[in-house]
Design an enzyme around this catalytic site. Sequence first.
Site, PDB file in Angstrom:
ATOM      1  N   LEU A 190       0.870  -1.169   0.000  1.00 24.87           N
ATOM      2  CA  LEU A 190       0.000   0.000   0.000  1.00 24.87           C
ATOM      3  C   LEU A 190       0.905   1.216   0.000  1.00 24.87           C
ATOM      4  O   LEU A 190       1.903   1.252   0.722  1.00 24.87           O
ATOM      5  CB  LEU A 190      -0.900   0.036   1.247  1.00 24.87           C
ATOM      6  CG  LEU A 190      -2.079  -0.938   1.336  1.00 24.87           C
ATOM      7  CD1 LEU A 190      -2.791  -0.751   2.675  1.00 24.87           C
ATOM      8  CD2 LEU A 190      -3.045  -0.754   0.181  1.00 24.87           C
ATOM      9  N   ASP A 191       0.571   2.223  -0.799  1.00 27.54           N
ATOM     10  CA  ASP A 191       1.352   3.451  -0.792  1.00 27.54           C
ATOM     11  C   ASP A 191       1.377   4.032   0.615  1.00 27.54           C
ATOM     12  O   ASP A 191       0.439   3.851   1.398  1.00 27.54           O
ATOM     13  CB  ASP A 191       0.735   4.487  -1.746  1.00 27.54           C
ATOM     14  CG  ASP A 191       0.873   4.092  -3.199  1.00 27.54           C
ATOM     15  OD1 ASP A 191       1.747   3.254  -3.502  1.00 27.54           O
ATOM     16  OD2 ASP A 191       0.109   4.622  -4.027  1.00 27.54           O
ATOM     17  N   ARG A 192       2.407   4.769   0.923  1.00 30.53           N
ATOM     18  CA  ARG A 192       2.561   5.340   2.265  1.00 30.53           C
ATOM     19  C   ARG A 192       1.320   6.104   2.743  1.00 30.53           C
ATOM     20  O   ARG A 192       0.872   5.905   3.877  1.00 30.53           O
ATOM     21  CB  ARG A 192       3.787   6.252   2.299  1.00 30.53           C
ATOM     22  CG  ARG A 192       4.080   6.824   3.674  1.00 30.53           C
ATOM     23  CD  ARG A 192       5.353   7.642   3.661  1.00 30.53           C
ATOM     24  NE  ARG A 192       5.779   7.974   5.004  1.00 30.53           N
ATOM     25  CZ  ARG A 192       6.936   8.552   5.291  1.00 30.53           C
ATOM     26  NH1 ARG A 192       7.778   8.859   4.322  1.00 30.53           N
ATOM     27  NH2 ARG A 192       7.253   8.823   6.548  1.00 30.53           N
ATOM     28  N   THR A 240      -1.771   5.779   1.855  1.00 26.19           N
ATOM     29  CA  THR A 240      -2.998   4.982   1.788  1.00 26.19           C
ATOM     30  C   THR A 240      -3.138   4.125   3.037  1.00 26.19           C
ATOM     31  O   THR A 240      -2.174   3.522   3.501  1.00 26.19           O
ATOM     32  CB  THR A 240      -2.988   4.075   0.546  1.00 26.19           C
ATOM     33  OG1 THR A 240      -2.775   4.871  -0.614  1.00 26.19           O
ATOM     34  CG2 THR A 240      -4.303   3.326   0.414  1.00 26.19           C
ATOM     35  N   HIS A 279       0.508   4.003  -8.142  1.00 30.15           N
ATOM     36  CA  HIS A 279      -0.431   5.126  -7.993  1.00 30.15           C
ATOM     37  C   HIS A 279      -1.621   4.992  -8.938  1.00 30.15           C
ATOM     38  O   HIS A 279      -2.192   5.993  -9.371  1.00 30.15           O
ATOM     39  CB  HIS A 279       0.269   6.469  -8.245  1.00 30.15           C
ATOM     40  CG  HIS A 279       1.352   6.784  -7.263  1.00 30.15           C
ATOM     41  ND1 HIS A 279       2.113   7.943  -7.350  1.00 30.15           N
ATOM     42  CD2 HIS A 279       1.815   6.109  -6.181  1.00 30.15           C
ATOM     43  CE1 HIS A 279       2.998   7.951  -6.363  1.00 30.15           C
ATOM     44  NE2 HIS A 279       2.831   6.841  -5.640  1.00 30.15           N
TER      45      HIS A 279
END
Length: 236
Positions: A50-52, A54, A159
Amino acid sequence: MLYQDEHIVAIDKPPGLLVHRSPIDKKETRFAVQTLRDQLGKHVFPAHRLDRPTSGVLLFTFDGKTAAKLGEQMMSKRVYKEYHAIVRGFMYGCGMVDYPLKYRFDKIADKHRRQQQAPQPASTFYQVRKRFELPYAVGKYQSARYSLITLNPTTGRKHQLRRHLVHLRHPIIGDTTHGDGKQNKFVQREFNFHNLALSCTQMGFYHPVSGKWMTVSANMHTNMVNTLNRWREYEL
């Protein structure tokens, strides 16, 4: 902890937490992998990312082989993922974004990655859940309009959800990379919202050992929930 057995464990990752150590922020000392390892007293292996910024469902395994099995499911599009997002403007109904994405290289994190030029296939289903119109002028608009939507990506590009929503001209609130700066400042100032309005709220997959289909769910992160509660009177 959202779920745990002898093979896998799922947590609700808060926004701002890196999954593992990264050259993106060499000064950071807190990571999901390390925190969970210390809590459980054993090594854990992230099954996905998971992106930072998110938040939401993050799945780990206790050995690399099991992580690889889950990774194979994701590559073959057998894993169900659902996200909730708050976006700028009014969206309607449901639909699919089928828009290839070119890999965006980070000068630090991707310095050893092979340069790929061809756009990669990427698709995302979306469905509108709620719409809000707030009596505040933001930028050139006389009112602030937002939609709460669910997103189901069938691919996992970098993204992807943020870029697909920008492609639709409905950027996710709080997206400082691809989003609307005026809207981001407005929700910060008026509603103390300082996160990315994107949470992974459900993952469905075949258990890598038993083979049974299972679902792990989480709530939207607190900042999103609190903001939506304050907008109730403006819901259409």
